[in-house]
Scaffold this motif. Structure first.
Motif, PDB file in Angstrom:
ATOM      1  N   TYR A 193     -51.050 -44.153  21.474  1.00  0.00           N
ATOM      2  CA  TYR A 193     -51.294 -43.015  22.118  1.00  0.00           C
ATOM      3  C   TYR A 193     -51.483 -41.813  20.811  1.00  0.00           C
ATOM      4  CZ  TYR A 193     -50.343 -44.981  26.578  1.00  0.00           C
ATOM      5  OH  TYR A 193     -50.547 -45.475  27.521  1.00  0.00           O
ATOM      6  N   CYS A 194     -50.958 -42.059  19.755  1.00  0.00           N
ATOM      7  CA  CYS A 194     -50.911 -40.990  18.732  1.00  0.00           C
ATOM      8  C   CYS A 194     -51.501 -41.112  17.348  1.00  0.00           C
ATOM      9  CB  CYS A 194     -49.538 -40.361  18.581  1.00  0.00           C
ATOM     10  SG  CYS A 194     -48.225 -40.418  19.527  1.00  0.00           S
ATOM     11  N   CYS A 201     -55.091 -39.761  16.304  1.00  0.00           N
ATOM     12  CA  CYS A 201     -55.368 -38.810  15.824  1.00  0.00           C
ATOM     13  C   CYS A 201     -54.417 -38.080  14.663  1.00  0.00           C
ATOM     14  CB  CYS A 201     -55.135 -37.347  16.862  1.00  0.00           C
ATOM     15  SG  CYS A 201     -56.514 -37.526  18.130  1.00  0.00           S
ATOM     16  N   HIS A 202     -53.319 -38.790  14.763  1.00  0.00           N
ATOM     17  CA  HIS A 202     -52.304 -38.179  13.628  1.00  0.00           C
ATOM     18  C   HIS A 202     -52.018 -39.339  12.904  1.00  0.00           C
ATOM     19  CE1 HIS A 202     -51.081 -34.625  15.796  1.00  0.00           C
ATOM     20  NE2 HIS A 202     -51.160 -35.320  16.977  1.00  0.00           N
ATOM     21  N   PHE A 240     -61.322 -30.131  18.291  1.00  0.00           N
ATOM     22  CA  PHE A 240     -60.036 -29.553  18.865  1.00  0.00           C
ATOM     23  C   PHE A 240     -59.890 -28.182  18.452  1.00  0.00           C
ATOM     24  CE2 PHE A 240     -59.068 -34.215  18.248  1.00  0.00           C
ATOM     25  CZ  PHE A 240     -59.360 -34.417  19.774  1.00  0.00           C
ATOM     26  N   LYS A 246     -58.825 -27.771  15.726  1.00  0.00           N
ATOM     27  CA  LYS A 246     -57.877 -27.613  14.705  1.00  0.00           C
ATOM     28  C   LYS A 246     -57.743 -29.213  14.345  1.00  0.00           C
ATOM     29  CE  LYS A 246     -54.363 -24.058  14.836  1.00  0.00           C
ATOM     30  NZ  LYS A 246     -53.385 -23.511  15.878  1.00  0.00           N
ATOM     31  N   ILE A 261     -42.486 -34.298  10.632  1.00  0.00           N
ATOM     32  CA  ILE A 261     -42.531 -33.274  11.899  1.00  0.00           C
ATOM     33  C   ILE A 261     -41.530 -33.266  12.545  1.00  0.00           C
ATOM     34  CG2 ILE A 261     -43.248 -35.055  13.714  1.00  0.00           C
ATOM     35  CD1 ILE A 261     -44.458 -31.414  13.390  1.00  0.00           C
ATOM     36  N   ARG A 301     -39.461 -29.587  12.904  1.00  0.00           N
ATOM     37  CA  ARG A 301     -39.481 -29.207  14.309  1.00  0.00           C
ATOM     38  C   ARG A 301     -38.135 -29.481  15.005  1.00  0.00           C
ATOM     39  NH1 ARG A 301     -43.215 -25.260  15.583  1.00  0.00           N
ATOM     40  NH2 ARG A 301     -45.336 -25.726  15.447  1.00  0.00           N
ATOM     41  N   ALA A 349     -53.787 -27.158  20.706  1.00  0.00           N
ATOM     42  CA  ALA A 349     -55.318 -27.774  20.621  1.00  0.00           C
ATOM     43  C   ALA A 349     -54.998 -29.042  21.101  1.00  0.00           C
ATOM     44  CB  ALA A 349     -56.016 -27.329  19.350  1.00  0.00           C
ATOM     45  N   MET A 350     -53.866 -29.623  21.314  1.00  0.00           N
ATOM     46  CA  MET A 350     -53.709 -30.963  21.576  1.00  0.00           C
ATOM     47  C   MET A 350     -53.981 -31.486  22.912  1.00  0.00           C
ATOM     48  SD  MET A 350     -50.840 -33.504  20.585  1.00  0.00           S
ATOM     49  CE  MET A 350     -49.935 -34.645  21.772  1.00  0.00           C
TER      50      MET A 350
HETATM   51  C1  HEC Z   1     -56.825 -36.686  20.806  1.00  0.00           C
HETATM   52  C2  HEC Z   1     -56.014 -36.184  19.557  1.00  0.00           C
HETATM   53  C3  HEC Z   1     -54.407 -36.350  19.638  1.00  0.00           C
HETATM   54  C4  HEC Z   1     -53.816 -37.188  19.931  1.00  0.00           C
HETATM   55  C5  HEC Z   1     -54.256 -38.652  20.470  1.00  0.00           C
HETATM   56  C6  HEC Z   1     -52.485 -36.859  19.806  1.00  0.00           C
HETATM   57  N1  HEC Z   1     -52.523 -35.499  19.274  1.00  0.00           N
HETATM   58 FE1  HEC Z   1     -50.812 -34.542  18.803  1.00  0.00          FE
HETATM   59  N2  HEC Z   1     -52.002 -32.648  18.152  1.00  0.00           N
HETATM   60  C7  HEC Z   1     -53.454 -32.751  18.226  1.00  0.00           C
HETATM   61  C8  HEC Z   1     -53.784 -31.733  17.793  1.00  0.00           C
HETATM   62  C9  HEC Z   1     -55.288 -31.103  17.523  1.00  0.00           C
HETATM   63  C10 HEC Z   1     -52.806 -30.835  17.441  1.00  0.00           C
HETATM   64  C11 HEC Z   1     -52.678 -29.585  16.780  1.00  0.00           C
HETATM   65  C12 HEC Z   1     -52.473 -28.340  17.819  1.00  0.00           C
HETATM   66  C13 HEC Z   1     -52.420 -27.280  17.594  1.00  0.00           C
HETATM   67  O1  HEC Z   1     -51.886 -26.624  16.351  1.00  0.00           O
HETATM   68  O2  HEC Z   1     -52.642 -26.280  18.463  1.00  0.00           O
HETATM   69  C14 HEC Z   1     -51.567 -31.675  17.709  1.00  0.00           C
HETATM   70  C15 HEC Z   1     -50.066 -31.282  17.381  1.00  0.00           C
HETATM   71  C16 HEC Z   1     -49.243 -32.128  17.718  1.00  0.00           C
HETATM   72  C17 HEC Z   1     -47.906 -31.698  17.345  1.00  0.00           C
HETATM   73  C18 HEC Z   1     -47.373 -30.347  16.906  1.00  0.00           C
HETATM   74  C19 HEC Z   1     -47.548 -30.254  15.345  1.00  0.00           C
HETATM   75  C20 HEC Z   1     -46.926 -29.007  14.730  1.00  0.00           C
HETATM   76  O3  HEC Z   1     -47.977 -28.167  14.282  1.00  0.00           O
HETATM   77  O4  HEC Z   1     -45.987 -28.496  14.809  1.00  0.00           O
HETATM   78  C21 HEC Z   1     -47.049 -32.831  17.620  1.00  0.00           C
HETATM   79  C22 HEC Z   1     -45.710 -32.739  17.515  1.00  0.00           C
HETATM   80  C23 HEC Z   1     -47.884 -33.780  18.066  1.00  0.00           C
HETATM   81  N3  HEC Z   1     -49.037 -33.231  18.050  1.00  0.00           N
HETATM   82  C24 HEC Z   1     -47.236 -35.152  18.382  1.00  0.00           C
HETATM   83  C25 HEC Z   1     -48.342 -36.070  18.934  1.00  0.00           C
HETATM   84  C26 HEC Z   1     -47.847 -37.233  19.699  1.00  0.00           C
HETATM   85  C27 HEC Z   1     -46.192 -37.560  19.466  1.00  0.00           C
HETATM   86  C28 HEC Z   1     -48.835 -37.838  19.977  1.00  0.00           C
HETATM   87  C29 HEC Z   1     -48.977 -39.116  20.798  1.00  0.00           C
HETATM   88  C30 HEC Z   1     -48.031 -39.331  22.030  1.00  0.00           C
HETATM   89  C31 HEC Z   1     -50.023 -36.941  19.777  1.00  0.00           C
HETATM   90  N4  HEC Z   1     -49.535 -35.921  19.245  1.00  0.00           N
HETATM   91  C32 HEC Z   1     -51.391 -37.382  20.170  1.00  0.00           C
HETATM   92  C33 HEC Z   1     -54.174 -33.915  18.745  1.00  0.00           C
HETATM   93  C34 HEC Z   1     -53.818 -35.057  19.198  1.00  0.00           C
END
Ligand code: HEC
Length: 247
Positions: free
Chosen positions: A48-49, A52-53, A102, A104, A112, A116, A147-148
């Protein structure tokens, strides 16, 4: 004078630690001894993550070793992004693409959990709610206007946030963690308890993922302390040398 400075530092240290913690609606105690949880967390993260990450300090084979997941299971089930068992975990998207989609780029998540804290990540993943005014239809209590997208919606479903709702918060059967006026309006594949546990597994995994870096930092800290001890000895000897002529 010197003493009051020391005192001030001692007082400020806990305060600054406390201030950095911030306040988030949910608490989570990571447990790195719970290997089953870490394994589930790794699987959820890859599914799931990782699209993107990235986790730029973590390699698949290290996960395989640390979490005792057989190599072929990792190769067939955990590597979603076309990497090899020895590669680090890279997202599939380029920074430009991500920026376009997104607004961003999704940040690297290696550190992280230490930036955090576990409570924050756990709360973040529990706090998405429907919001028409946002480009991807959801907002987040912990990271306003994030943006997530709510990528775990298939598991959790969707919540709404009752603005200033007459604090009926603890409605969900006295769990105490029913959350700050968040109410599930569309169910996902998991029930709320299962979802919290899944999010706990992901959080646990991210705390673990920050560990290898923590280890190098600890060894650096050790070197610094050895240096300081040697330096103090040197300074002391120097002092004696100077004062010898005076007496
Ligand atoms: C479709 C793309 C996408 C997926 C898949 C995704 N994310 Fe994200 N995530 C983002 C984006 C874009 C940001 C930046 C958000 C912002 O800064 O507003 C973000 C930000 C975050 C942050 C905050 C980071 C910070 O700046 O402190 C965390 C924690 C995070 N994601 C965890 C996860 C986790 C855990 C998963 C899986 C369950 C996940 N993300 C899946 C796009 C995604």
């Amino acid at each position: 004078m010197k003493r009051s400075l020391l005192l001030a530092l001692l007082v400020m240290l806990p305060i600054s630690v406390w201030a950095a913690e911030g306040s988030v609606p949910f608490e989570f105690d990571p447990n790195l001894d719970n290997q089953a949880s870490l394994q589930r967390g790794a699987k959820l993260f890859m599914n799931y993550c990782s699209g993107c990450h990235s986790l730029q300090y973590m390699r698949y084979n290290r996960i395989a070793e640390d979490l005792e997941i057989p190599r072929d299971v990792v190769e067939n089930n955990l590597i979603m992004t076309g990497g090899k068992i020895h590669s680090t975990i890279q997202g599939t998207m380029s920074k430009e693409q991500a920026g376009d989609w997104f607004g961003k780029a999704p940040p690297d998540l290696s550190l992280i959990a230490r930036q955090r804290g576990a409570d924050w990540i756990y709360s973040f993943l529990l706090s998405f709610y429907l919001d028409d005014s946002r480009p991807n239809g959801v907002n987040n209590l912990v990271m306003a206007n994030t943006a997530m997208p709510h990528v775990l919606a298939p598991l959790q479903g969707y919540q709404v946030h009752e603005e200033s709702g007459g604090h009926d918060g603890e409605s969900e059967g006295g769990h105490g963690d029913a959350g700050p006026a968040l109410e599930l309006v569309q169910e996902g594949q998991l029930n709320p308890a299962e979802y919290r546990s899944a999010v706990g597994d992901i959080t646990n995994f991210l705390v673990y993922a920050g560990e290898p870096v923590k280890l190098t930092r600890a060894s650096l800290g050790f070197k610094v302390i050895v240096f300081l001890i040697l330096f103090t000895g040197l300074a002391y000897m120097l002092k004696r040398e100077f004062w010898r002529d005076v007496h």
